[in-house]
Design a protein around this motif. Structure first.
Motif, PDB file in Angstrom:
ATOM      1  N   LYS A 218     -12.594  20.552 -16.125  1.00  0.00           N
ATOM      2  CA  LYS A 218     -12.189  21.281 -14.915  1.00  0.00           C
ATOM      3  C   LYS A 218     -10.796  21.896 -15.099  1.00  0.00           C
ATOM      4  N   ASN A 219     -10.649  22.637 -16.194  1.00  0.00           N
ATOM      5  CA  ASN A 219      -9.398  23.343 -16.490  1.00  0.00           C
ATOM      6  C   ASN A 219      -8.189  22.415 -16.533  1.00  0.00           C
ATOM      7  N   GLY A 220      -8.410  21.214 -17.056  1.00  0.00           N
ATOM      8  CA  GLY A 220      -7.310  20.275 -17.214  1.00  0.00           C
ATOM      9  C   GLY A 220      -6.936  19.510 -15.961  1.00  0.00           C
ATOM     10  N   GLN A 221      -7.696  19.694 -14.882  1.00  0.00           N
ATOM     11  CA  GLN A 221      -7.399  18.971 -13.647  1.00  0.00           C
ATOM     12  C   GLN A 221      -7.997  17.562 -13.635  1.00  0.00           C
ATOM     13  N   VAL A 222      -8.938  17.315 -14.550  1.00  0.00           N
ATOM     14  CA  VAL A 222      -9.592  16.015 -14.654  1.00  0.00           C
ATOM     15  C   VAL A 222      -9.501  15.538 -16.098  1.00  0.00           C
ATOM     16  N   GLU A 256      -5.305  15.959 -11.731  1.00  0.00           N
ATOM     17  CA  GLU A 256      -5.408  15.503 -10.348  1.00  0.00           C
ATOM     18  C   GLU A 256      -6.278  14.245 -10.230  1.00  0.00           C
ATOM     19  N   VAL A 257      -7.283  14.138 -11.118  1.00  0.00           N
ATOM     20  CA  VAL A 257      -8.203  13.006 -11.069  1.00  0.00           C
ATOM     21  C   VAL A 257      -8.398  12.455 -12.482  1.00  0.00           C
ATOM     22  N   SER A 258      -8.312  11.142 -12.613  1.00  0.00           N
ATOM     23  CA  SER A 258      -8.646  10.516 -13.892  1.00  0.00           C
ATOM     24  C   SER A 258      -9.949   9.736 -13.737  1.00  0.00           C
ATOM     25  N   VAL A 259     -10.687   9.662 -14.835  1.00  0.00           N
ATOM     26  CA  VAL A 259     -11.972   8.965 -14.852  1.00  0.00           C
ATOM     27  C   VAL A 259     -11.957   7.969 -16.005  1.00  0.00           C
ATOM     28  N   PHE A 260     -12.434   6.770 -15.734  1.00  0.00           N
ATOM     29  CA  PHE A 260     -12.514   5.743 -16.765  1.00  0.00           C
ATOM     30  C   PHE A 260     -13.963   5.311 -16.910  1.00  0.00           C
ATOM     31  N   PHE A 261     -14.533   5.573 -18.092  1.00  0.00           N
ATOM     32  CA  PHE A 261     -15.896   5.157 -18.405  1.00  0.00           C
ATOM     33  C   PHE A 261     -15.821   3.827 -19.160  1.00  0.00           C
TER      34      PHE A 261
END
Length: 321
Positions: A218-222, A256-261
């Motif tokens: 997402k263009n570096g937002q995530v 803006e948002v980080s995700v951890f798998f």
């Protein structure tokens, strides 16, 4: 809110035996609020059992009462049960869910999506930590915090506010922290040293394997990172040592948002979300059967890593912000 607190206090006064539990995979708030509540109740003469479906993480084993947490609920009747910080009743674990020898259940929580499953439900999404709800009850009871209560509740507040870096660090959180330090005679540096300057070597070795998985969408937002079962095997680390990993991608400028798998088994992943404030990640998590807060939420997705990422990234890309 005040009326509910008075009802909770009345239930405490009328009780003799109390069971306390929190969510699976307990974090600092779950452990701190549970042990802090237990310390308070013991100090006023109650018989208390703390049960958790999963072990107390190594990081929090310095807290008073951590060595007395039960993995199995004793075969006895309880006048009262407190369920803390679970969001959804099922997250308290199967054993507690099937346990019926409870007179009354009290639900204390600050999740945006919390279920009203208790006989009494003290829920405030504006509270920075469930530990603060425990402190509200203790203060309304007229209790002055002893060392054990203060330390446990201080850790609950400190960890759930990210050491007062997160946007939930409101006036109540700062004031409560000050009260707990003063009343309990706490040394803030000693607590910080235990939490942040005593990390197991395996945790850093696991982080070293996770960071190269960093990717941006997402263009570096995530941004996201991943921990797999192979990484656990290579380092000898366990899932409890991944606490806080999700914050590393969020610390990147522009994210803006980080995700951890986090891999649970061959075809299942725990997906954690953290937001800097613009995005309500609780809404993202609900799409995967999860929930949480505006800035911190999670859910579970089945499939291979590629499939899970495709599903999650698809939802992220579709989100408007």
């Amino acid at each position: 809110m005040t009326e509910t607190i008075q009802k909770v206090i009345s239930a405490i006064r009328q009780s003799r035996t109390v069971l306390i539990t929190s969510h699976e995979g307990p974090d600092g708030d779950a452990i701190g609020s549970s042990l802090g509540l237990a310390a308070f109740l013991k100090a006023i003469g109650k018989q208390v059992v703390v049960h958790l479906a999963d072990p107390v993480p190594e990081l929090y084993r310095f807290l008073p009462g951590a060595d007395q947490v039960c993995s199995d609920i004793p075969d006895q009747d309880f006048d009262l049960a407190f369920v803390l910080d679970v969001g959804e009743f099922r997250r308290a674990g199967k054993q507690f869910g099937a346990f019926a020898r409870i007179g009354q259940t009290i639900n204390l929580d600050h999740h945006l999506t919390c279920e009203n499953f208790g006989n009494l439900n003290l829920i405030d999404e504006q509270a920075a930590a469930t530990g603060l709800l425990v402190w509200r009850v203790a203060k309304a009871y007229g209790f002055t915090a002893d060392y054990a209560t203060a330390l446990c509740l201080y850790v609950a507040v400190l960890t759930d506010t990210g050491s007062f870096r997160y946007s939930n660090s409101n006036q109540e959180a700062f004031c409560a922290a000050g009260e707990l330090v003063q009343q309990g005679g706490l040394n803030a540096w000693h607590v910080a040293e235990k939490l942040y300057e005593s990390q197991p070597r395996k945790r850093i070795e696991l982080l070293a394997q996770a960071l190269p998985t960093l990717e941006f969408v997402k263009n570096g937002q995530v941004a996201s990172i991943t921990v797999t079962l192979d990484m656990y095997a290579a380092t000898g680390a366990t899932a409890e040592l991944t606490d806080g990993f999700v914050n590393y991608p969020r610390s990147v400028a522009g994210v803006e948002v980080s995700v951890f798998f986090r891999q649970l088994d061959e075809q299942k992943y725990k997906v954690g979300f953290r937001s800097k404030g613009t995005v309500n990640v609780a809404l993202l998590a609900q799409a995967f059967g999860g929930g949480g807060h505006h800035n911190a939420a999670g859910g579970t997705v089945e499939g291979s890593l590629d499939e899970v990422k495709r599903i999650v990234y698809g939802a992220v890309e579709a989100a408007q912000w």
